[in-house]
Design a protein around this motif. Structure first.
Motif, short mmCIF file in Angstrom:
data_model
loop_
_atom_site.label_atom_id
_atom_site.label_comp_id
_atom_site.label_asym_id
_atom_site.label_seq_id
_atom_site.Cartn_x
_atom_site.Cartn_y
_atom_site.Cartn_z
N HIS A 18 0.86 -1.18 0.00
CA HIS A 18 0.00 0.00 0.00
C HIS A 18 0.89 1.23 0.00
O HIS A 18 1.64 1.49 0.94
CB HIS A 18 -0.94 0.04 1.21
N MET A 19 0.80 2.00 -1.08
CA MET A 19 1.61 3.21 -1.28
C MET A 19 0.68 4.42 -1.21
O MET A 19 -0.11 4.64 -2.13
CB MET A 19 2.28 3.13 -2.66
N PRO A 20 0.73 5.19 -0.12
CA PRO A 20 -0.17 6.34 -0.01
C PRO A 20 0.17 7.42 -1.03
O PRO A 20 1.33 7.69 -1.31
CB PRO A 20 0.05 6.84 1.41
N LEU A 21 -0.87 8.00 -1.59
CA LEU A 21 -0.70 9.09 -2.56
C LEU A 21 -0.87 10.46 -1.91
O LEU A 21 -0.47 11.46 -2.47
CB LEU A 21 -1.70 8.93 -3.71
N SER A 22 -1.52 10.48 -0.74
CA SER A 22 -1.75 11.74 -0.04
C SER A 22 -1.91 11.45 1.45
O SER A 22 -1.95 10.29 1.86
CB SER A 22 -3.03 12.41 -0.57
N GLU A 23 -2.05 12.50 2.24
CA GLU A 23 -2.26 12.35 3.68
C GLU A 23 -3.51 11.52 3.96
O GLU A 23 -3.55 10.76 4.93
CB GLU A 23 -2.41 13.73 4.34
N ASP A 24 -4.52 11.65 3.12
CA ASP A 24 -5.78 10.92 3.32
C ASP A 24 -5.59 9.41 3.23
O ASP A 24 -6.40 8.65 3.74
CB ASP A 24 -6.83 11.35 2.28
N ASP A 25 -4.53 8.96 2.57
CA ASP A 25 -4.28 7.54 2.38
C ASP A 25 -3.53 6.89 3.55
O ASP A 25 -3.20 5.71 3.48
CB ASP A 25 -3.46 7.31 1.10
N LEU A 26 -3.26 7.65 4.61
CA LEU A 26 -2.47 7.13 5.72
C LEU A 26 -3.31 6.48 6.81
O LEU A 26 -2.76 5.87 7.73
CB LEU A 26 -1.63 8.26 6.34
N SER A 44 3.69 3.63 4.49
CA SER A 44 3.29 5.02 4.73
C SER A 44 4.45 6.01 4.64
O SER A 44 4.23 7.19 4.41
CB SER A 44 2.61 5.14 6.10
N GLU A 45 5.67 5.52 4.81
CA GLU A 45 6.84 6.42 4.72
C GLU A 45 7.58 6.25 3.39
O GLU A 45 8.67 6.78 3.22
CB GLU A 45 7.76 6.16 5.91
N HIS A 46 7.00 5.51 2.46
CA HIS A 46 7.55 5.28 1.11
C HIS A 46 8.93 4.63 1.11
O HIS A 46 9.69 4.79 0.16
CB HIS A 46 7.58 6.59 0.32
N THR A 93 8.70 1.86 -1.50
CA THR A 93 8.44 2.58 -2.75
C THR A 93 9.74 3.15 -3.31
O THR A 93 10.04 3.01 -4.50
CB THR A 93 7.41 3.70 -2.51
N GLU A 94 10.56 3.74 -2.44
CA GLU A 94 11.84 4.30 -2.87
C GLU A 94 12.83 3.20 -3.24
O GLU A 94 13.58 3.34 -4.20
CB GLU A 94 12.40 5.20 -1.78
N ALA A 95 12.82 2.09 -2.48
CA ALA A 95 13.73 0.97 -2.80
C ALA A 95 13.43 0.41 -4.20
O ALA A 95 14.33 0.01 -4.92
CB ALA A 95 13.61 -0.13 -1.75
N PHE A 96 12.15 0.42 -4.57
CA PHE A 96 11.74 -0.04 -5.90
C PHE A 96 11.88 1.07 -6.95
O PHE A 96 11.74 0.81 -8.13
CB PHE A 96 10.28 -0.51 -5.88
N ASN A 97 12.11 2.29 -6.49
CA ASN A 97 12.12 3.45 -7.37
C ASN A 97 10.78 3.54 -8.12
O ASN A 97 10.74 3.83 -9.31
CB ASN A 97 13.30 3.40 -8.34
N ASN A 98 9.70 3.25 -7.39
CA ASN A 98 8.36 3.21 -7.98
C ASN A 98 7.68 4.57 -7.85
O ASN A 98 7.75 5.20 -6.80
CB ASN A 98 7.51 2.14 -7.29
N GLN A 99 6.98 4.97 -8.89
CA GLN A 99 6.25 6.24 -8.89
C GLN A 99 4.78 6.06 -9.21
O GLN A 99 4.05 7.04 -9.31
CB GLN A 99 6.86 7.18 -9.94
N TYR A 100 4.32 4.82 -9.36
CA TYR A 100 2.98 4.59 -9.90
C TYR A 100 2.13 3.67 -9.04
O TYR A 100 2.66 2.77 -8.38
CB TYR A 100 3.09 3.95 -11.29
N VAL A 101 0.84 3.88 -9.09
CA VAL A 101 -0.15 2.90 -8.65
C VAL A 101 -1.25 2.88 -9.69
O VAL A 101 -1.61 3.92 -10.21
CB VAL A 101 -0.75 3.20 -7.25
N PRO A 102 -1.75 1.74 -10.07
CA PRO A 102 -1.16 0.46 -9.73
C PRO A 102 0.16 0.23 -10.48
O PRO A 102 0.37 0.77 -11.55
CB PRO A 102 -2.22 -0.55 -10.19
N ALA A 103 1.00 -0.57 -9.85
CA ALA A 103 2.26 -0.98 -10.47
C ALA A 103 2.48 -2.44 -10.13
O ALA A 103 2.13 -2.90 -9.04
CB ALA A 103 3.42 -0.13 -9.95
N TYR A 104 3.06 -3.16 -11.09
CA TYR A 104 3.22 -4.61 -10.95
C TYR A 104 4.67 -5.00 -11.25
O TYR A 104 5.22 -4.61 -12.28
CB TYR A 104 2.29 -5.35 -11.91
#
Length: 151
Positions: free
Chosen positions: A68-76, A98-100, A103-114
């Protein structure tokens, strides 16, 4: 992440839901599908029945992990994440990022991402966005086919 790169360590979860797994548990026996999603992502929710179909249809030959990768504060809000997971049938382990950190280890910027990793933990396929799930299934089947040949 680049193709053939090794799966990052699963460190930095704010919380684990539906059980916890480690990178070493995911490597060795079978390939792994890691999918990034968010409670506020409409495309993620639309794709979830397909991900659940992969999880259930390949349960003996494929590991599946949700991030679960939050996109905004509301997603926490953890209760909202739990409710969305229940509503959409996400029974596989969920890494709440919640702290990405992941997400950063994967260098991911997208949801959904596979991300599809072979049984040795090397990245074999990446795709992002709501479409193209047929391509994802094709790539999964290719990696699963390689695994069955090496047994």
């Amino acid at each position: 992440m680049k193709l053939k790169e090794q799966m990052p360590e699963l460190n930095g979860a704010t919380k684990w839901l539906n059980g916890k797994v480690s990178t070493s548990e995911l490597i060795g026996e079978k390939p792994t599908l890691i999918h990034f999603w968010s409670v506020s992502c409409h495309l993620c929710k639309e794709a979830m029945p397909n991900i659940n179909k992969f999880r259930d249809g390949y349960k003996d030959t494929l590991n599946v992990l949700a991030v679960h990768m939050p996109l905004s504060e509301d997603d926490l809000d953890l209760e909202e994440i739990k409710a969305a997971a229940a509503e959409h049938g996400i029974t596989q382990p969920i890494f709440v990022d919640s702290e990405h950190t992941l997400t950063e280890a994967f260098n991911n910027q997208y949801v959904p991402a596979y991300y599809v990793f072979d049984k040795e933990g090397r990245l074999r396929h990446f795709q992002a966005g709501g479409s193209g799930l047929k391509m994802l299934e094709k790539r999964l089947n290719r990696v699963l086919g390689e695994t069955s040949k090496t047994k």
